[in-house]
Design a protein around this motif. Sequence first.
Motif, short mmCIF file in Angstrom:
data_model
loop_
_atom_site.label_atom_id
_atom_site.label_comp_id
_atom_site.label_asym_id
_atom_site.label_seq_id
_atom_site.Cartn_x
_atom_site.Cartn_y
_atom_site.Cartn_z
N ALA A 1 0.86 -1.17 0.02
CA ALA A 1 0.10 0.07 0.09
C ALA A 1 0.89 1.40 0.04
O ALA A 1 2.13 1.01 0.12
CB ALA A 1 -1.05 0.07 1.03
N CYS A 2 0.29 2.33 -0.20
CA CYS A 2 1.04 3.47 -0.01
C CYS A 2 0.53 4.77 0.34
O CYS A 2 -0.86 4.89 0.09
CB CYS A 2 1.59 3.94 -1.71
SG CYS A 2 2.69 5.39 -2.00
N LEU A 3 1.16 5.54 1.07
CA LEU A 3 0.50 6.78 1.76
C LEU A 3 -0.04 7.72 0.43
O LEU A 3 -0.91 8.38 0.97
CB LEU A 3 1.42 7.46 2.47
CG LEU A 3 1.78 6.90 3.88
CD1 LEU A 3 3.04 7.75 4.47
CD2 LEU A 3 0.68 6.58 5.16
N SER A 4 0.66 7.66 -0.49
CA SER A 4 0.11 8.51 -1.74
C SER A 4 -0.94 8.13 -2.48
O SER A 4 -1.15 8.78 -3.35
CB SER A 4 1.37 9.07 -2.33
OG SER A 4 2.50 9.77 -1.89
N ILE A 5 -0.95 6.87 -2.25
CA ILE A 5 -2.19 6.35 -3.08
C ILE A 5 -3.40 5.49 -1.88
O ILE A 5 -3.20 4.54 -1.86
CB ILE A 5 -1.70 5.10 -4.05
CG1 ILE A 5 -0.47 5.84 -4.83
CG2 ILE A 5 -2.59 4.95 -5.09
CD1 ILE A 5 -0.04 4.88 -5.96
N PRO A 6 -4.03 6.32 -1.26
CA PRO A 6 -4.96 5.84 -0.34
C PRO A 6 -6.03 4.67 -0.86
O PRO A 6 -6.55 4.78 -1.97
CB PRO A 6 -5.72 7.03 0.40
CG PRO A 6 -5.20 8.13 -0.22
CD PRO A 6 -4.28 7.93 -1.54
#
Length: 163
Positions: free
Chosen positions: A87-92
């Motif tokens: 997962a990624c903080l920039s792609i919730p």
Amino acid sequence: MIYPIILYPDRLLMTVSEEVTEITDELIAMLDNMQQTMKAHDGVGLAAPQIGKRLQVAVIQLDDEEVLELINPIIIEESGESIDVEACLSIPDQYGTVSRAQQVVLRYFDRQGLEYEMEASDYLARIIQHEIDHLNGKVFIDKIIQRFTREEAEKYMEEKQDD
């Protein structure tokens, strides 16, 4: 200071970051603020492009206390293969399996300008590769093998732990 997180599809996330050529007070302050930002957002890693900075800099949470700071990191060796959920903080709200190297050897500089080489495997190797991808203008959704909802990702991780 807590930085706002740059969200996909912001162009900065798809731009190759510039090499750091000098350790400055501003860079050290940015590293401190990146750590605070990562913790505030419950992240395990954060790259400079995610806070709007085009620099080859990333931070990774190693444990409750220790944070790995990477300046101009480069993977010099990789081996094996591991497929796991990311997962990624920039792609919730986006989750999916991604293939990464199982082990990596990394060269980087710290905030004092000292050069290091380290080996990493498994989860840490995955985080390092994810953050270095950010520095090279790549995001994990470009590499997704199988997409998951949050619930499916949590179930996948639970089942993996049971194995």
